[in-house]
Design a protein around this motif. Structure first.
Motif, PDB file in Angstrom:
ATOM      1  N   GLN A   8       0.844  -1.182   0.000  1.00 48.96           N
ATOM      2  CA  GLN A   8       0.000   0.000   0.000  1.00 48.96           C
ATOM      3  C   GLN A   8       0.882   1.235   0.000  1.00 48.96           C
ATOM      4  N   LEU A   9       0.320   2.335  -0.476  1.00 47.78           N
ATOM      5  CA  LEU A   9       0.982   3.617  -0.347  1.00 47.78           C
ATOM      6  C   LEU A   9       0.729   4.185   1.041  1.00 47.78           C
ATOM      7  N   LEU A  10       1.442   5.221   1.364  1.00 44.44           N
ATOM      8  CA  LEU A  10       1.382   5.733   2.732  1.00 44.44           C
ATOM      9  C   LEU A  10      -0.025   6.117   3.150  1.00 44.44           C
ATOM     10  N   GLN A  11      -0.800   6.678   2.273  1.00 47.91           N
ATOM     11  CA  GLN A  11      -2.126   7.110   2.664  1.00 47.91           C
ATOM     12  C   GLN A  11      -3.157   5.991   2.581  1.00 47.91           C
ATOM     13  N   GLY A  12      -2.702   4.743   2.374  1.00 42.55           N
ATOM     14  CA  GLY A  12      -3.602   3.604   2.425  1.00 42.55           C
ATOM     15  C   GLY A  12      -4.123   3.138   1.095  1.00 42.55           C
ATOM     16  N   GLN A  13      -3.535   3.539  -0.032  1.00 42.41           N
ATOM     17  CA  GLN A  13      -3.973   3.069  -1.337  1.00 42.41           C
ATOM     18  C   GLN A  13      -3.342   1.707  -1.614  1.00 42.41           C
ATOM     19  N   PRO A  14      -4.125   0.622  -1.642  1.00 43.68           N
ATOM     20  CA  PRO A  14      -3.551  -0.730  -1.742  1.00 43.68           C
ATOM     21  C   PRO A  14      -3.264  -1.135  -3.183  1.00 43.68           C
ATOM     22  N   CYS A  15      -2.408  -2.126  -3.323  1.00 40.56           N
ATOM     23  CA  CYS A  15      -2.126  -2.756  -4.611  1.00 40.56           C
ATOM     24  C   CYS A  15      -1.813  -4.218  -4.347  1.00 40.56           C
ATOM     25  N   LEU A  16      -2.468  -5.101  -5.090  1.00 42.48           N
ATOM     26  CA  LEU A  16      -2.288  -6.538  -4.927  1.00 42.48           C
ATOM     27  C   LEU A  16      -1.583  -7.101  -6.155  1.00 42.48           C
ATOM     28  N   MET A  17      -0.774  -8.127  -5.921  1.00 43.85           N
ATOM     29  CA  MET A  17      -0.018  -8.729  -7.016  1.00 43.85           C
ATOM     30  C   MET A  17      -0.113 -10.236  -6.909  1.00 43.85           C
ATOM     31  N   HIS A  18      -0.479 -10.860  -8.009  1.00 42.24           N
ATOM     32  CA  HIS A  18      -0.507 -12.321  -8.105  1.00 42.24           C
ATOM     33  C   HIS A  18       0.607 -12.763  -9.034  1.00 42.24           C
ATOM     34  N   CYS A  19       1.437 -13.695  -8.593  1.00 43.11           N
ATOM     35  CA  CYS A  19       2.612 -14.144  -9.349  1.00 43.11           C
ATOM     36  C   CYS A  19       2.463 -15.625  -9.655  1.00 43.11           C
ATOM     37  N   ARG A  20       2.945 -16.005 -10.823  1.00 42.05           N
ATOM     38  CA  ARG A  20       2.902 -17.409 -11.224  1.00 42.05           C
ATOM     39  C   ARG A  20       4.114 -17.726 -12.089  1.00 42.05           C
ATOM     40  N   VAL A  21       4.790 -18.808 -11.781  1.00 34.02           N
ATOM     41  CA  VAL A  21       5.942 -19.245 -12.567  1.00 34.02           C
ATOM     42  C   VAL A  21       5.426 -19.953 -13.805  1.00 34.02           C
ATOM     43  N   HIS A  22       5.836 -19.449 -14.969  1.00 25.80           N
ATOM     44  CA  HIS A  22       5.370 -20.040 -16.219  1.00 25.80           C
ATOM     45  C   HIS A  22       6.429 -19.839 -17.296  1.00 25.80           C
ATOM     46  N   ALA A  68       5.025 -14.599 -14.357  1.00 32.89           N
ATOM     47  CA  ALA A  68       3.846 -13.907 -14.873  1.00 32.89           C
ATOM     48  C   ALA A  68       3.145 -13.225 -13.703  1.00 32.89           C
ATOM     49  N   VAL A  69       3.055 -11.926 -13.739  1.00 37.71           N
ATOM     50  CA  VAL A  69       2.465 -11.162 -12.640  1.00 37.71           C
ATOM     51  C   VAL A  69       1.200 -10.467 -13.135  1.00 37.71           C
ATOM     52  N   TRP A  70       0.276 -10.313 -12.204  1.00 41.70           N
ATOM     53  CA  TRP A  70      -1.010  -9.671 -12.444  1.00 41.70           C
ATOM     54  C   TRP A  70      -1.251  -8.755 -11.259  1.00 41.70           C
ATOM     55  N   LEU A  71      -1.308  -7.456 -11.500  1.00 38.94           N
ATOM     56  CA  LEU A  71      -1.462  -6.474 -10.439  1.00 38.94           C
ATOM     57  C   LEU A  71      -2.832  -5.820 -10.535  1.00 38.94           C
ATOM     58  N   ARG A  72      -3.430  -5.564  -9.360  1.00 34.41           N
ATOM     59  CA  ARG A  72      -4.726  -4.894  -9.302  1.00 34.41           C
ATOM     60  C   ARG A  72      -4.712  -3.868  -8.183  1.00 34.41           C
ATOM     61  N   SER A  73      -5.450  -2.777  -8.429  1.00 35.59           N
ATOM     62  CA  SER A  73      -5.518  -1.705  -7.436  1.00 35.59           C
ATOM     63  C   SER A  73      -6.739  -0.856  -7.724  1.00 35.59           C
ATOM     64  N   PRO A  74      -7.278  -0.189  -6.737  1.00 35.10           N
ATOM     65  CA  PRO A  74      -8.360   0.770  -7.007  1.00 35.10           C
ATOM     66  C   PRO A  74      -7.847   2.070  -7.623  1.00 35.10           C
ATOM     67  N   VAL A  75      -6.541   2.280  -7.603  1.00 33.32           N
ATOM     68  CA  VAL A  75      -5.939   3.491  -8.155  1.00 33.32           C
ATOM     69  C   VAL A  75      -5.478   3.189  -9.577  1.00 33.32           C
ATOM     70  N   PRO A  76      -5.897   3.945 -10.590  1.00 35.60           N
ATOM     71  CA  PRO A  76      -5.592   3.584 -11.984  1.00 35.60           C
ATOM     72  C   PRO A  76      -4.107   3.471 -12.290  1.00 35.60           C
ATOM     73  N   GLU A  77      -3.293   4.421 -11.800  1.00 35.09           N
ATOM     74  CA  GLU A  77      -1.891   4.460 -12.208  1.00 35.09           C
ATOM     75  C   GLU A  77      -0.998   3.530 -11.396  1.00 35.09           C
ATOM     76  N   LEU A  78      -1.466   3.073 -10.256  1.00 41.32           N
ATOM     77  CA  LEU A  78      -0.580   2.355  -9.337  1.00 41.32           C
ATOM     78  C   LEU A  78      -0.072   1.022  -9.886  1.00 41.32           C
ATOM     79  N   PRO A  79      -0.891   0.166 -10.529  1.00 43.68           N
ATOM     80  CA  PRO A  79      -0.352  -1.112 -11.023  1.00 43.68           C
ATOM     81  C   PRO A  79       0.805  -0.942 -12.011  1.00 43.68           C
ATOM     82  N   ASP A  80       0.674  -0.017 -12.955  1.00 42.53           N
ATOM     83  CA  ASP A  80       1.744   0.182 -13.933  1.00 42.53           C
ATOM     84  C   ASP A  80       3.017   0.693 -13.271  1.00 42.53           C
ATOM     85  N   CYS A  81       2.872   1.611 -12.318  1.00 43.50           N
ATOM     86  CA  CYS A  81       4.055   2.164 -11.652  1.00 43.50           C
ATOM     87  C   CYS A  81       4.760   1.103 -10.815  1.00 43.50           C
TER      88      CYS A  81
END
Length: 1135
Positions: free
Chosen positions: A1091-1105, A1110-1123
């Motif tokens: 999460q960022l300091l103000q509580g903006q979360p980001c989740l990441m799912h990883c899989r060996v392939h 192979a990673v898949w990131l999700r967040s309620p903040v649009p720019e956060l997964p790419d960054c």
């Protein structure tokens, strides 16, 4: 291959035994099949052929249904049925009789039955289940011919659900004493691995035994399985590298029986398979590559270029040499081999050389310079395939300096091309290059107009969508946005005034949208004028309903004022009765909004595209409706993959002990599926590789170790100055024979000398290959480049609809994500403490004193037009500019840094902080800064040191940032700095809009008692990683959060091979460098949260392939997964 076909056709009659005498070499005159073939060849029309075949099929159907038909007669009837099916006529009535023939009769009759079944049926045909018991019985037979026939059918076609029933019997055949049985058993297992790899996971050790089989045929068959498995997971088979190298040495040395030779070349297809396997194993692995150098050198030396099959071997050798960890000697030999290919007068060899050069130029751009004149000649080659491959090569070496010439060559080819695939492919490439390297707005719009005109309605839909999105979102420069849109409006108005009927429908849709959105930018252009042109589009017969909808929407945006109301009413009357419901809806919108100006302003506000669009892709506003429906007994929603799985289970036999017949794959779930990745770990045996955003089929370099960088593995030789004349190469020999041309093979083909290039070709070469010298890095379509991309989009959130529209484009059209843009801007080479000093807005001149820490000064604001040396110091005065000697002001040394550290407040002295970095300084005042890490915040500490004998009064320090929320700690305000003292200011930083790198800009102003007011601007750069904190959640909490987040991104990262578990080692590096929290690791999958300091979360799912993460990131903040994805790539790259 003509001799092989001739022998096969000659042996076919005796194989089927259609003549009365066994072994006869031609069809008997009394054979019914012979009569049928002769009768067909004597016909003169297709209609006569249909009548003859229908009579033949009726005769066959009558005979196969007769109980008096013998097995010998049934065999001939099946052969005649096969021939009719080959001609395209259905003989489905004979399918069941073919199965009966395979179940009964003699060995020869069973062979014809099996042949007919393999030609008639496919793997999903329902009648194939009737053959399972026959295959089981024949696999247990003591007759070798019956076993071979059963294994042949199994390796060609067999029901996926019935594999467990025969798998033990096929496994037994791996130890059969006869080598032909073992070879066919391996091929059958290879078929099983392709259609259901999870069914054969437990017999991988037996594959290794097959690889070491004493019979070369069995060993060769096992390579098919290993090639497929190594493609998916090269790290798991590194230990077999020595075995593959040994096998290739024996093959190249001629140790195999002569039966494996083809035109005196020892086992060429086996060599090709082994070379492909070795290239996969040696990629990005120095120790493994060193084991291959000797055998690759030997393969190059022994492959004399005197036959097509040896060309194929050399091509694979070149690809392998440039794929594995490089070695100088091998690279030089491979380069010579490519030169021989390219310079060959034979078209096939020239194409092969261009193909190899296209592959190699991704690692060594200078190789293209050595053959630039030959490439120029290939652009004018009469063979279209040669020209297309040459354009593909030029696409790989495009940069900002040669883009106009290369795009023009592509467009010339497009105008002549009649092939749909070529058009789609080149249109995507031109659009990508235009967006990435456009020299100016006019060229970009004109090029895209040509793309839309030539591509027509065949182009991929993401091309116009990306173009409109680029216009809508804008770039970093507001004036640049306006000029681009204005040029587009002028261009489209001109085109519509000519002959719009000749323009493609998609181009008309783009025009309509642009005119509806931005025609107001052109002063003097009345909306009524645009409406008249759009009305003409509605009246054209060629205009489709979809295009009319776009036109009506544009007219709705333009209808303002009493002048436009009659036009809207006229259009409404004509289309209000349309059968198309979409058109009727657009007409109603046009009519109502044209009459109600206030409603129109609210519904269609001007410049609405500049505002970020929030999209709720999870459709949370329907939660209440869904809950009520479920409570009333409605069935819950099932994702598409689950529906397909259940449908397959309904059709298939129920085999509960063998589990699911279809695997579950994360990649099969779209964003709208909302599946939690924590549930897929146990069912992802067949899951495909995650597809990155945009579906691009262009070159993907994200997360791949760079073999060729600025330093590289090799010492780069300075290329000799290119001359217009191309040296005539030696005769076309293998690389090892270049130095011994006198003893070369007498039949070796020799390329014709290259004539002296004319002046026009020299100019074209200088235009195409500019920027490829040793001092310039080549554009590798994904690597960092010295010239920044012209159209850099603003950092805006990706609406979730983009995920739904991701496509796997065959046109090599790639849609760059935010991470791609970051990489293309050389952020990998930047440092978080990259500080700049810029002039303030209030003044108009430079003056004495302030210099940056590294002696550079970036001039902005009112001084953009000033020319300032990199070492020019700057300080702002109110009355002018005084130049000082920059050598008088040097970078502060380390003791001064320690001295400033002592001024940190007591509550911060025990916390971790960055190095104190000078911002700007002069003879009286110096500013430095550092940031302090706290668990709940990040503090920016500014040190203001006054080294003069007077106090600095009226001190004002202002801080601001577009991405950060900057707030001054109330008790740290400084209004005066006494002489020879240090004042400290603290600022709390929070992220407003995530970006890979964040910048805080500030301005300091003060006044000495005996001087004038002075001011300066500075900047302090931070990385997003400074604001990331671990997010401790349980697996259940992670799953519920995953379903609630709508913004995501996918990518493949480098998988570290350190330690026993690569996944754990990789996640440990990410945890340590980025402060991530590893929630859980389940097999080959892991879940991570932060999460960022103000509580903006980001989740990441990883899989060996397939050897990558192979990673898949999700967040309620649009720019956060790419960054966050960018920083993950950087962390693994720097490890």
């Amino acid at each position: 291959m003509s001799d092989v076909v001739e022998k096969t056709l000659t042996a076919l009659p005796s194989l089927l035994s259609l003549d009365s005498q066994p072994g006869s070499g031609k069809l008997s005159s009394t054979s019914k099949l012979g009569n049928l073939i002769r009768g067909i060849t004597e016909l003169t029309s297709k209609h006569e052929e249909e009548k003859l075949i229908q009579r033949e099929l009726a005769s066959i159907k009558e005979q196969v249904s007769s109980p008096n038909t013998s097995m010998r007669q049934m065999k001939e009837l099946m052969v005649r049925g096969i021939y009719c099916e080959m001609l395209g006529y259905e003989a489905s009535f004979s399918y069941i009789h073919a199965i009966k023939l395979a179940q009964q009769g003699t060995v020869l009759e069973k062979r014809v039955g099996y042949l007919a079944v393999s030609l008639f049926l496919n793997e999903s045909h329902e009648l194939l289940l009737l053959l399972v018991n026959t295959v089981l019985k024949d696999l247990q037979s003591t007759n070798l011919i019956e076993v071979c026939m059963a294994l042949t059918v199994v390796s060609q076609m067999f029901p996926k659900d019935m594999i467990p029933a025969i798998l033990p019997l096929v496994e037994e055949k791996l130890t059969h004493p006869k080598e032909i049985i073992r070879r066919k058993a391996v091929l059958a297992l290879y078929k099983f691995y392709l259609i259901a790899p999870n069914q054969v996971q437990h017999i991988h050790n037996k594959f290794r035994k097959a690889l070491c089989d004493k019979d070369p045929g069995v060993m060769t068959a096992s390579l098919h399985i290993y090639l497929q498995m190594i493609k998916e997971n090269p790290e798991g088979y590194k230990d077999l590298t020595a075995s593959f190298v040994t096998i290739l040495k024996q093959v190249v040395g001629g140790k195999l029986p002569m039966d494996f030779n083809y035109h005196s070349v020892p086992a060429p297809w086996l060599q090709i398979q082994l070379l492909r396997i070795l290239s996969l194993l040696g990629k990005n692995d120095q120790s493994t590559s060193e084991m291959m150098y000797e055998v690759l050198d030997e393969s190059l030396r022994r492959a004399e270029m005197n036959h097509n099959i040896t060309y194929a071997i050399l091509y694979e050798c070149v690809k392998a040499i440039y794929t594995i960890h490089p070695k100088t000697e091998l690279l030089e030999k491979a380069a010579k081999c490519i030169g021989n290919f390219v310079l060959s007068p034979k078209i096939n060899l020239k194409y092969l050389g261009l193909k190899a050069l296209t592959y190699v130029v991704q690692q060594d751009a200078n190789l293209a310079l050595q053959h630039q004149m030959t490439i120029i000649e290939c652009l004018d080659h009469s063979d279209l395939i040669i020209k297309r491959e040459t354009l593909e090569l030029l696409f790989r070496i495009t940069n900002a300096q040669n883009v106009t010439v290369i795009v023009e060559k592509m467009l010339e080819f497009l105008r002549l091309s009649k092939d749909d695939y070529t058009t789609i492919d080149l249109v995507g490439k031109v659009a990508e290059l235009a967006e990435k390297y456009a020299p100016d707005n006019g060229w970009f719009i004109e090029t895209m107009n040509t793309v839309f005109s030539l591509g027509g309605d065949m182009m991929q839909p993401d091309i116009p969508n990306s173009f409109l999105r680029l216009l809508s979102e804008g770039f970093e420069n507001v004036e640049e946005d306006r000029q681009l849109r204005l040029f587009a409006v002028d261009s489209y108005m001109s085109l519509l005034q000519r002959e719009p009927a000749k323009l493609p429908q998609r181009f008309l849709q783009v025009m309509s949208w642009v005119l509806g959105e931005y025609s107001y930018l052109r002063e003097g252009l009345e909306p009524a004028t645009v409406l008249r042109l759009l009305t003409r589009l509605l009246d054209m017969k060629q205009t489709t309903s979809e295009t009319k909808s776009w036109v009506l929407m544009a007219m709705t945006k333009l209808c303002e004022g009493s002048v436009c109301v009659p036009v809207a009413q006229d259009v409404s009357e004509r289309y209000s009765g349309s059968l198309d419901t979409v058109l009727r809806q657009r007409v109603q919108e046009l009519q109502h909004l044209s009459e109600d100006t206030e409603l129109r302003a609210r519904a269609l506000p001007r410049d609405a595209g500049l505002e970020p669009l929030e999209v709720d892709s999870s459709l949370s506003f329907l939660d209440g409706f869904v809950s009520e429906a479920l409570a009333a007994g409605a069935a819950p929603y099932k994702p598409p993959y689950q529906r397909q799985e259940e449908l397959a289970q309904e059709k298939a036999l129920s085999l509960e002990p063998y589990g699911l017949s279809l695997p579950i794959s994360i990649s099969s779930c779209s964003i709208a599926d909302r599946q939690s990745p924590t549930l897929s770990s146990g069912l992802s045996g067949n899951s495909a590789e995650l597809v990155p955003k945009g579906g691009s089929t262009t070159l993907k370099l994200d997360g791949v170790k760079r073999v060729w960088g600025k330093d590289g593995y090799l010492t780069q030789k300075e290329p000799a100055e290119e001359t217009a004349h191309v040296e005539v190469p030696s005769p076309l020999l293998s690389p090892s024979q270049q130095g011994d041309a006198d003893t070369a093979h007498s039949q070796t083909p020799t390329p014709t000398p290259t004539p002296e290039p004319d002046h026009e070709k020299q100019q074209l070469a200088s235009s195409l290959f500019v920027g490829l010298g040793s001092q310039n890095s080549v554009c590798l379509m994904g690597k960092a480049e010295p010239t920044p991309q012209r159209f850099r989009r603003k950092a805006k959130g990706q609406d979730s609809s983009s995920g739904a529209s991701e496509q796997s484009s065959n046109s090599s059209r790639s849609t760059h994500s935010a991470v791609d843009n970051l990489l293309s801007d050389n952020l990998l080479d930047s440092t978080p403490s990259d500080l700049t000093v810029s002039t303030p807005v209030q003044t108009s001149q430079l003056s004495q004193g302030f210099i940056t820490a590294n002696g550079t000064c970036d001039v902005e604001g009112d001084f953009i037009e000033e020319t300032v040396s990199e070492s020019t110091p700057s300080l702002i005065r109110g009355n002018g500019m005084v130049t000082v000697d920059p050598t008088a002001h040097t970078e502060p040394d380390r003791p001064k840094d320690l001295l400033l550290s002592s001024h940190l407040p007591a509550e911060l002295s025990g916390l971790s902080h960055s190095e104190i970095t000078p911002l700007c300084s002069n003879q009286s005042l110096a500013l430095s800064a550092c940031h302090v890490q706290r668990e709940d915040s990040l503090l920016l500490v500014i040190f203001v040191a006054n080294s003069s004998d007077s106090a600095a009064q009226k001190m004002l320090l202002q801080m601001s940032s577009g991405e950060l929320e900057v707030s001054c700690v109330s008790d740290t305000l400084v209004e005066e700095v006494r002489s020879h003292s240090v004042a400290v200011c603290q600022y709390s930083l929070l992220v407003k809009r995530p970006a890979a790198h964040l910048e805080v800009t500030g301005m300091v102003s003060y006044q000495l008692p005996a001087g004038e007011p002075q001011a300066a601007q500075f900047a302090y750069r931070l990385s997003l990683t400074n604001f990331i904190r671990p997010l401790t959640v349980s697996t259940e909490e992670y799953g519920s959060m995953w379903l609630a987040f709508s913004h995501d991104t996918k990518q493949n990262l480098t998988l570290l091979t350190e330690g026993q578990d690569p996944l754990t080692a990789t996640l440990d590096v990410l945890r340590q460098r980025l402060q991530l929290h590893v929630v859980d690791i389940i097999g080959s999958e892991g879940i991570v949260a932060c999460q960022l300091l103000q509580g903006q979360p980001c989740l990441m799912h990883c899989r060996v392939h397939a050897g990558s993460l192979a990673v898949w990131l999700r967040s309620p903040v649009p720019e956060l997964p790419d960054c966050l994805l960018y920083h993950c790539q950087r962390a693994l790259h720097e490890h």
